[in-house]
Design a protein around this motif. Structure first.
Motif: not given
Length: 191
Positions: A67-68, A70, A13, A63, A16-19, A146, A150
């Protein structure tokens, strides 16, 4: 779900979500990272020490470029008594600079702290192959990735629904050949 599986999911997470805020849920503060790149389509430093430096490489810098994203682990999750596990991975993403799509395959080799919290103490990422695709491939690649469970996806299921893009055929063949049943997690030794 095991603490080890939750740590891996937190990493995925975060990346993939740049968090980056999620990385303390994944990696021990003193963790180490090694990256083996067998494809010239992407580059990373070969080794990194410490959670903050790992966060810079795998989340912030990654990041800034992609982007995008998965990522799927093509194996069952590790169990509570696993000190280590290895799994094949599959990733799709697009470049922020030119919107080209990349699909990649490789292997994760995880080691976990022996005591609670069972965070990642060592990770080796092997990048076997990365295939570049035109920006127009993003909708079909994203729809495929998607549609899969996952983050733990059976290898056969991942490739059964793969888009029939000629550029992907060699990568998918290589992933299937190199993606035989992953080494099962290593059990803790008692005594």
């Amino acid at each position: 779900m095991s603490a080890q599986a939750r740590a891996i999911e937190a990493y995925l997470r975060a990346k993939d979500e740049n968090r980056p805020v999620l990385m303390p849920e994944a990696f021990d503060a003193g963790a180490s990272l090694a990256i083996v790149v067998t494809s010239g389509a992407i580059s990373f430093p070969p080794s990194t020490q410490g959670r903050e430096a790992i966060t810079d490489v795998l989340v912030r810098e990654f990041g800034a470029t992609w982007e995008n994203v998965r990522t799927l682990c093509l194996s069952p999750p590790p169990r509570a008594d696993d000190d280590a596990c290895s799994c094949r991975w599959l990733v799709g993403m697009s470049s922020k600079a030119d919107r080209t799509v990349r699909v990649g395959v490789g292997r994760y080799d995880w080691r976990f702290r022996a005591q609670e919290p069972r965070l990642v103490s060592q990770l080796t990422i092997t990048i076997d192959a990365i295939q570049a695709l035109a920006p127009e491939a993003l909708p079909v690649v994203a729809a495929w990735l998607h549609s899969l469970p996952w983050p733990w996806c059976p290898l056969r299921r991942a490739f059964a629904g793969a888009p029939r893009l000629p550029e992907l055929a060699p990568l998918l063949a290589r992933a299937r050949d190199g993606g035989r049943a992953p080494a099962r997690a290593t059990r803790r030794r008692e005594g």
